[in-house]
Motif scaffolding. Structure first.
Motif, PDB file in Angstrom:
ATOM      1  N   THR A 126     -20.970  34.979  47.700  1.00  0.00           N
ATOM      2  CA  THR A 126     -20.540  35.005  49.096  1.00  0.00           C
ATOM      3  C   THR A 126     -19.239  34.226  49.234  1.00  0.00           C
ATOM      4  OG1 THR A 126     -21.723  32.983  49.693  1.00  0.00           O
ATOM      5  CG2 THR A 126     -22.938  35.082  49.876  1.00  0.00           C
ATOM      6  N   THR A 127     -18.584  34.413  50.374  1.00  0.00           N
ATOM      7  CA  THR A 127     -17.316  33.708  50.594  1.00  0.00           C
ATOM      8  C   THR A 127     -17.529  32.197  50.651  1.00  0.00           C
ATOM      9  OG1 THR A 127     -17.546  34.066  52.969  1.00  0.00           O
ATOM     10  CG2 THR A 127     -16.164  35.616  51.765  1.00  0.00           C
ATOM     11  N   ASP A 128     -18.652  31.767  51.221  1.00  0.00           N
ATOM     12  CA  ASP A 128     -18.941  30.325  51.274  1.00  0.00           C
ATOM     13  C   ASP A 128     -19.106  29.748  49.873  1.00  0.00           C
ATOM     14  OD1 ASP A 128     -18.886  30.433  54.030  1.00  0.00           O
ATOM     15  OD2 ASP A 128     -21.069  30.707  54.218  1.00  0.00           O
ATOM     16  N   LYS A 136     -11.589  25.806  47.899  1.00  0.00           N
ATOM     17  CA  LYS A 136     -10.636  26.516  48.763  1.00  0.00           C
ATOM     18  C   LYS A 136     -11.235  26.590  50.156  1.00  0.00           C
ATOM     19  CE  LYS A 136      -8.019  28.428  45.351  1.00  0.00           C
ATOM     20  NZ  LYS A 136      -6.625  28.442  45.214  1.00  0.00           N
ATOM     21  N   SER A 137     -10.391  26.897  51.121  1.00  0.00           N
ATOM     22  CA  SER A 137     -10.914  27.041  52.476  1.00  0.00           C
ATOM     23  C   SER A 137     -11.639  28.382  52.596  1.00  0.00           C
ATOM     24  CB  SER A 137      -9.785  26.963  53.506  1.00  0.00           C
ATOM     25  OG  SER A 137      -9.009  28.129  53.463  1.00  0.00           O
ATOM     26  N   ILE A 138     -12.608  28.415  53.487  1.00  0.00           N
ATOM     27  CA  ILE A 138     -13.389  29.637  53.691  1.00  0.00           C
ATOM     28  C   ILE A 138     -12.486  30.746  54.216  1.00  0.00           C
ATOM     29  CG2 ILE A 138     -15.263  30.664  55.048  1.00  0.00           C
ATOM     30  CD1 ILE A 138     -16.654  27.933  54.932  1.00  0.00           C
ATOM     31  N   ARG A 139     -11.544  30.396  55.084  1.00  0.00           N
ATOM     32  CA  ARG A 139     -10.623  31.393  55.658  1.00  0.00           C
ATOM     33  C   ARG A 139      -9.776  32.050  54.568  1.00  0.00           C
ATOM     34  NH1 ARG A 139     -13.780  31.654  59.155  1.00  0.00           N
ATOM     35  NH2 ARG A 139     -13.788  30.277  60.934  1.00  0.00           N
ATOM     36  N   GLU A 140      -9.330  31.257  53.603  1.00  0.00           N
ATOM     37  CA  GLU A 140      -8.521  31.809  52.514  1.00  0.00           C
ATOM     38  C   GLU A 140      -9.329  32.822  51.707  1.00  0.00           C
ATOM     39  OE1 GLU A 140      -6.030  30.284  48.588  1.00  0.00           O
ATOM     40  OE2 GLU A 140      -6.897  28.805  49.953  1.00  0.00           O
ATOM     41  N   ARG A 146     -11.051  40.412  52.599  1.00  0.00           N
ATOM     42  CA  ARG A 146     -10.660  41.505  53.502  1.00  0.00           C
ATOM     43  C   ARG A 146      -9.564  42.373  52.888  1.00  0.00           C
ATOM     44  NH1 ARG A 146     -10.275  37.766  58.605  1.00  0.00           N
ATOM     45  NH2 ARG A 146     -12.482  37.523  59.045  1.00  0.00           N
ATOM     46  N   LEU A 147      -8.613  41.732  52.233  1.00  0.00           N
ATOM     47  CA  LEU A 147      -7.531  42.498  51.613  1.00  0.00           C
ATOM     48  C   LEU A 147      -8.045  43.372  50.474  1.00  0.00           C
ATOM     49  CD1 LEU A 147      -4.661  39.866  51.641  1.00  0.00           C
ATOM     50  CD2 LEU A 147      -4.752  41.994  52.927  1.00  0.00           C
ATOM     51  N   LEU A 148      -9.038  42.888  49.765  1.00  0.00           N
ATOM     52  CA  LEU A 148      -9.607  43.693  48.682  1.00  0.00           C
ATOM     53  C   LEU A 148     -10.372  44.889  49.229  1.00  0.00           C
ATOM     54  CD1 LEU A 148     -10.915  40.964  46.229  1.00  0.00           C
ATOM     55  CD2 LEU A 148      -9.011  42.530  45.882  1.00  0.00           C
ATOM     56  N   LYS A 149     -11.061  44.692  50.340  1.00  0.00           N
ATOM     57  CA  LYS A 149     -11.833  45.787  50.931  1.00  0.00           C
ATOM     58  C   LYS A 149     -10.931  46.796  51.615  1.00  0.00           C
ATOM     59  CE  LYS A 149     -15.952  43.031  51.604  1.00  0.00           C
ATOM     60  NZ  LYS A 149     -16.816  42.358  52.567  1.00  0.00           N
ATOM     61  N   GLY A 150      -9.783  46.336  52.150  1.00  0.00           N
ATOM     62  CA  GLY A 150      -8.872  47.199  52.907  1.00  0.00           C
ATOM     63  C   GLY A 150      -8.125  48.098  52.032  1.00  0.00           C
TER      64      GLY A 150
END
Length: 150
Positions: A126-128, A136-140, A146-150
């Motif tokens: 998971t991202t967490d 790293k920050s969760i937002r990063e 998101r970029l990988l899924k897009g």
């Protein structure tokens, strides 16, 4: 003092004007041929530049095709020794059919820069978890996801 009839004065003026016109046109004729030569030379240069432009565009297309072939080879070699389950989860470093050459380069740089995040996300974390593991920050991590899924 004898007076010169006006007709003689007018005829002399006309003759002088005709002589000046003839001299003027004789001077212009060599200039026209000189400009024609320069114009022809410029047209030849333009044609030569257009031919070079066409050959450069063909070379760029050829290099893009070679890059795609290299990408396919890299993907084949990357997947060659992996089990089937790893092949499904792993991420290609270069898209196999990029829309443009520039997008391929940017995508490759993005994946190289975020390789650790991509690897952990492709492993199913998971991202967490990824953010905590890599400090790293969760937002990063979410942005990369998101970029990988897009």
């Amino acid at each position: 003092m004898t007076e010169v009839p006006i007709i003689y004065i007018i005829s002399m003026g006309v003759i002088i004007c005709l002589i000046l016109i003839i001299i003027y046109f004789k001077q212009i004729k060599p200039l026209k041929s000189k400009y024609r030569k320069h114009n022809n030379t410029m047209e030849e240069h333009i044609i030569l530049l257009q031919q070079k432009n066409i050959s450069m565009n063909e070379r760029i297309d050829q290099l893009e095709n070679e890059l795609l072939k290299l990408d396919q080879k890299v993907n084949e070699l990357t997947f060659k020794g992996q089990p089937e389950s790893d092949k499904k989860n792993s991420v290609s470093f270069i898209k196999s059919t990029p829309e443009t050459f520039d997008k391929t380069i940017h995508y490759t740089q993005f994946l190289q820069k975020n390789h650790d995040i991509v690897k952990l996300l492709s492993d199913g974390r998971t991202t967490d978890q990824v953010a905590q593991m890599l400090n790293k920050s969760i937002r990063e991590v979410e942005m990369v996801s998101r970029l990988l899924k897009g």
